[in-house]
Design an enzyme around this catalytic site. Sequence first.
Site, mmCIF file in Angstrom:
data_model
loop_
_atom_site.group_PDB
_atom_site.id
_atom_site.type_symbol
_atom_site.label_atom_id
_atom_site.label_comp_id
_atom_site.label_asym_id
_atom_site.label_seq_id
_atom_site.Cartn_x
_atom_site.Cartn_y
_atom_site.Cartn_z
ATOM 1 N N TYR A 1 -1.634 -0.516 10.336
ATOM 2 C CA TYR A 1 -1.685 -0.785 8.894
ATOM 3 C C TYR A 1 -0.401 -0.302 8.221
ATOM 4 O O TYR A 1 0.209 -1.024 7.420
ATOM 5 C CB TYR A 1 -2.907 -0.086 8.299
ATOM 6 C CG TYR A 1 -3.195 -0.418 6.850
ATOM 7 C CD1 TYR A 1 -4.010 -1.497 6.505
ATOM 8 C CD2 TYR A 1 -2.673 0.362 5.818
ATOM 9 C CE1 TYR A 1 -4.299 -1.790 5.173
ATOM 10 C CE2 TYR A 1 -2.949 0.075 4.491
ATOM 11 C CZ TYR A 1 -3.760 -0.997 4.167
ATOM 12 O OH TYR A 1 -4.045 -1.284 2.844
ATOM 13 N N SER B 1 0.866 -1.185 0.000
ATOM 14 C CA SER B 1 0.000 0.000 0.000
ATOM 15 C C SER B 1 0.897 1.228 0.000
ATOM 16 O O SER B 1 2.054 1.160 0.460
ATOM 17 C CB SER B 1 -0.862 0.016 1.262
ATOM 18 O OG SER B 1 -1.465 1.290 1.445
HETATM 19 N N1 NAD Z 1 -8.687 -0.615 -1.429
HETATM 20 C C1 NAD Z 1 -7.612 0.148 -1.331
HETATM 21 O O1 NAD Z 1 -7.685 1.380 -1.469
HETATM 22 C C2 NAD Z 1 -6.272 -0.470 -1.036
HETATM 23 C C3 NAD Z 1 -5.144 0.358 -1.100
HETATM 24 C C4 NAD Z 1 -3.904 -0.181 -0.833
HETATM 25 C C5 NAD Z 1 -3.788 -1.519 -0.520
HETATM 26 N N2 NAD Z 1 -4.892 -2.301 -0.455
HETATM 27 C C6 NAD Z 1 -4.693 -3.717 -0.106
HETATM 28 O O2 NAD Z 1 -5.311 -4.536 -1.060
HETATM 29 C C7 NAD Z 1 -5.594 -5.806 -0.465
HETATM 30 C C8 NAD Z 1 -7.018 -6.208 -0.808
HETATM 31 O O3 NAD Z 1 -7.914 -5.296 -0.207
HETATM 32 P P1 NAD Z 1 -9.269 -4.807 -0.902
HETATM 33 O O4 NAD Z 1 -9.204 -3.321 -0.949
HETATM 34 O O5 NAD Z 1 -9.530 -5.568 -2.129
HETATM 35 O O6 NAD Z 1 -10.311 -5.146 0.271
HETATM 36 P P2 NAD Z 1 -11.522 -6.198 0.351
HETATM 37 O O7 NAD Z 1 -11.972 -6.108 1.771
HETATM 38 O O8 NAD Z 1 -12.497 -5.907 -0.723
HETATM 39 O O9 NAD Z 1 -10.832 -7.610 0.110
HETATM 40 C C9 NAD Z 1 -10.003 -8.206 1.090
HETATM 41 C C10 NAD Z 1 -10.309 -9.689 1.178
HETATM 42 O O10 NAD Z 1 -9.359 -10.274 2.089
HETATM 43 C C11 NAD Z 1 -10.026 -11.237 2.852
HETATM 44 N N3 NAD Z 1 -9.336 -11.496 4.119
HETATM 45 C C12 NAD Z 1 -9.250 -10.704 5.212
HETATM 46 N N4 NAD Z 1 -8.582 -11.324 6.187
HETATM 47 C C13 NAD Z 1 -8.230 -12.541 5.708
HETATM 48 C C14 NAD Z 1 -7.534 -13.644 6.263
HETATM 49 N N5 NAD Z 1 -7.079 -13.644 7.525
HETATM 50 N N6 NAD Z 1 -7.332 -14.740 5.486
HETATM 51 C C15 NAD Z 1 -7.807 -14.781 4.210
HETATM 52 N N7 NAD Z 1 -8.508 -13.764 3.646
HETATM 53 C C16 NAD Z 1 -8.709 -12.653 4.395
HETATM 54 C C17 NAD Z 1 -11.411 -10.660 3.088
HETATM 55 O O11 NAD Z 1 -12.337 -11.702 3.413
HETATM 56 C C18 NAD Z 1 -11.709 -9.984 1.742
HETATM 57 O O12 NAD Z 1 -12.408 -10.849 0.873
HETATM 58 C C19 NAD Z 1 -5.327 -5.638 1.037
HETATM 59 O O13 NAD Z 1 -4.067 -6.196 1.339
HETATM 60 C C20 NAD Z 1 -5.304 -4.134 1.211
HETATM 61 O O14 NAD Z 1 -4.517 -3.749 2.305
HETATM 62 C C21 NAD Z 1 -6.133 -1.809 -0.702
#
Ligand code: NAD
Length: 262
Positions: A154, A141
Amino acid sequence: MGMTNRNAVVTGAGSGIGRGIVEAFLADGYTVWASDLSDDRLAETREALNNSEALRTRAVDVTDYAGLEGLADTVIGEGGSLDAWVNCAGIFDGYADVLETSPELWDKVLTINLTGSFYGARIAAARMTEQKSGRIITVGSVAGQRGAADGIAYAASKAGIEGMTRRLAVDVGHAGVTANVVAPGVIRTNLRATSEEILGDLVSSQQRGIGVSNPEFLDFLIPAKRSGLISEVAAVVVFLASDGAGYVNGQVLPVDGGWTAS
Ligand SMILES: NC(=O)c1ccc[n+]([C@@H]2O[C@H](COP(=O)([O-])OP(=O)(O)OC[C@H]3O[C@@H](n4cnc5c(N)ncnc54)[C@H](O)[C@@H]3O)[C@@H](O)[C@H]2O)c1
């Protein structure tokens, strides 16, 4: 189209960016093993991707080392190689600052985001160095490099992913394996809702309204003046998994519309 008969594992594939990465790998001809904590969300992924024949799903919590190992062994047991392993599962901490972050919240976020990624990396590294090929890609991130982007736990977890990946690259490079981080900026997903569901009372209700995705913020801080698309993150992950990216190792690739450049 890329090569066929390649296997990719994606954690956190029941939603958002993880699901988008699954979709992009499928479009590139991979067989994809989508895993997530939530069986319901995996079912939604299957439905959203029209029950693709090349899609396999398995519920695994990334904090369960044996569960992740079982997944890797299943991929290899089906006669395939483990070509790409993507650590995408993650939760966020509602922008909790140092005093708002209880030891329990810290532990939970670090365990899922950082330890879960290490588990995946270790399991993939063991198998990939033996087969002498493979790609380990972890979703970081901008919070890995920008303190104000998210909460303290985070930010620490995402910075930790970067350090872990640099050492991992050193450890696996000799075997033709690469390890890299893709670091998204603001992407519209269910991250806030799924994180609240998982963290429950560990995140206070005051923190729930805070966010960096409001239009003023995007306009002020992000040169692209918009949030990013899931597909724009997924495309970079698929590139890093490709043959063309074979000499890219130990790097962090921001996909943030220029945020960290500004
Ligand atoms: N959305 C953003 O703006 C953003 C920005 C930077 C980084 N990210 C990163 O992207 C990645 C995906 O996030 P997203 O935005 O798609 O969110 P999201 O919540 O839509 O998807 C995350 C998924 O991870 C799963 N998850 C959570 N804990 C878990 C565990 N212990 N074991 C297995 N699965 C688990 C959840 O069930 C969910 O389906 C994350 O690592 C997040 O930190 C997101």
